[in-house]
Write a protein that holds these residues in place. Structure first.
Motif, short mmCIF file in Angstrom:
data_model
loop_
_atom_site.label_atom_id
_atom_site.label_comp_id
_atom_site.label_asym_id
_atom_site.label_seq_id
_atom_site.Cartn_x
_atom_site.Cartn_y
_atom_site.Cartn_z
N ARG A 1 0.84 -1.20 0.00
CA ARG A 1 0.00 0.00 0.00
C ARG A 1 0.87 1.26 0.00
O ARG A 1 0.63 2.20 -0.78
CB ARG A 1 -0.92 -0.01 1.23
N LEU A 2 1.90 1.29 0.85
CA LEU A 2 2.74 2.49 0.94
C LEU A 2 3.58 2.69 -0.32
O LEU A 2 3.82 3.83 -0.73
CB LEU A 2 3.64 2.42 2.17
N LEU A 3 4.01 1.59 -0.95
CA LEU A 3 4.76 1.73 -2.20
C LEU A 3 3.87 2.31 -3.30
O LEU A 3 4.32 3.12 -4.11
CB LEU A 3 5.31 0.37 -2.65
N LYS A 4 2.59 1.91 -3.32
CA LYS A 4 1.66 2.48 -4.31
C LYS A 4 1.49 3.98 -4.08
O LYS A 4 1.43 4.76 -5.04
CB LYS A 4 0.30 1.78 -4.20
N ILE A 5 1.43 4.37 -2.80
CA ILE A 5 1.30 5.80 -2.49
C ILE A 5 2.54 6.55 -2.94
O ILE A 5 2.45 7.64 -3.51
CB ILE A 5 1.06 5.99 -0.97
N MET A 6 3.71 5.95 -2.72
CA MET A 6 4.95 6.61 -3.16
C MET A 6 5.01 6.70 -4.68
O MET A 6 5.45 7.72 -5.23
CB MET A 6 6.17 5.87 -2.61
N ASP A 7 4.55 5.67 -5.37
CA ASP A 7 4.50 5.72 -6.83
C ASP A 7 3.64 6.88 -7.31
O ASP A 7 4.02 7.65 -8.20
CB ASP A 7 3.94 4.41 -7.40
N ASN A 8 2.44 7.00 -6.71
CA ASN A 8 1.54 8.10 -7.09
C ASN A 8 2.17 9.46 -6.82
O ASN A 8 2.02 10.41 -7.61
CB ASN A 8 0.22 7.98 -6.33
N THR A 9 2.88 9.56 -5.70
CA THR A 9 3.53 10.82 -5.33
C THR A 9 4.65 11.16 -6.31
O THR A 9 4.80 12.32 -6.71
CB THR A 9 4.08 10.74 -3.89
N ILE A 10 5.43 10.15 -6.69
CA ILE A 10 6.51 10.37 -7.66
C ILE A 10 5.94 10.86 -8.98
O ILE A 10 6.44 11.81 -9.59
CB ILE A 10 7.31 9.07 -7.87
N LEU A 11 4.85 10.22 -9.42
CA LEU A 11 4.23 10.60 -10.69
C LEU A 11 3.68 12.03 -10.64
O LEU A 11 3.75 12.76 -11.63
CB LEU A 11 3.12 9.62 -11.05
#
Length: 199
Positions: A134-144
């Motif tokens: 879940r947290l990796l998905k959030i970081m991915d969205n933030t990076i994008l």
């Protein structure tokens, strides 16, 4: 059915065998005769390259670009003991998910209809060989949303850290964890400290 319609039909598939992909990677439709695919030199070369790209884990299971086989073919091994096992290469009918072949196409600069270019989000996922939390998905969205267009030669393109932290908090992440996540994804060449005010 026209070639265009056939390509669109193949696009709907989720998993592909190595031999199917050896055709589709160059926008050719796999054609069978007596249950055998009619290969040309290009598809034969691509099949050979795909087979060489496949990795085998210690239990004999196959992985292509970090993604496991979807039809659970397992390689047989020969050797004296556990430390000296030699695995047989994958069969041409071993199947993998579509994203594995998209990754292969991306790595080898192959442009094709079925395995279309990867999105920025898919590229981030591939760097972790498909692993997600879940947290990796959030970081991915933030990076994008904040970092994907950052240009180190233009420091002003870096986002403000407070904006990044607040964005992460919107997903329900606690303050100290949100700050740690913002630090992890912050580009190392991004300017540190407060920005100078421009008069």
């Amino acid at each position: 059915m026209t070639n265009y319609q056939e390509i669109n039909a193949w696009k709907l598939k989720k998993n592909f065998t190595l031999i199917e992909a050896s055709f589709l990677l160059t926008d050719k439709i796999p054609v069978k005769l007596n249950d055998e695919y009619l290969q040309d030199n290009t598809s034969e070369m691509l099949l050979d390259k795909l087979i060489k790209t496949v990795e085998t884990d210690e239990d004999g299971f196959f992985y292509l670009c970090g993604y496991p086989s979807t039809n659970q073919y397992c390689s047989s091994a020969s050797g004296y003991d556990e430390k000296h096992k030699v695995f047989a290469p994958p069969h041409k009918n071993v199947a993998f998910p579509k994203i594995a072949f998209s990754s292969f196409a991306n790595d080898n600069n192959l442009k094709c209809e079925v395995f279309s270019p990867l999105t920025d989000k898919e590229k981030l996922k591939i760097n972790r060989k498909g692993y997600e939390t879940r947290l990796l998905k959030i970081m991915d969205n933030t990076i994008l949303d904040f970092w994907i267009n950052f240009d180190p030669s233009q420091p002003d393109t870096a986002p403000k850290n407070i904006d990044v932290v607040n964005y992460i908090k919107r997903y329900g992440v606690k303050g100290n964890i949100a700050e740690a996540m913002a630090t992890i994804i912050r580009h190392e060449s991004a300017p540190k400290g407060r920005r100078k005010k421009i008069d």
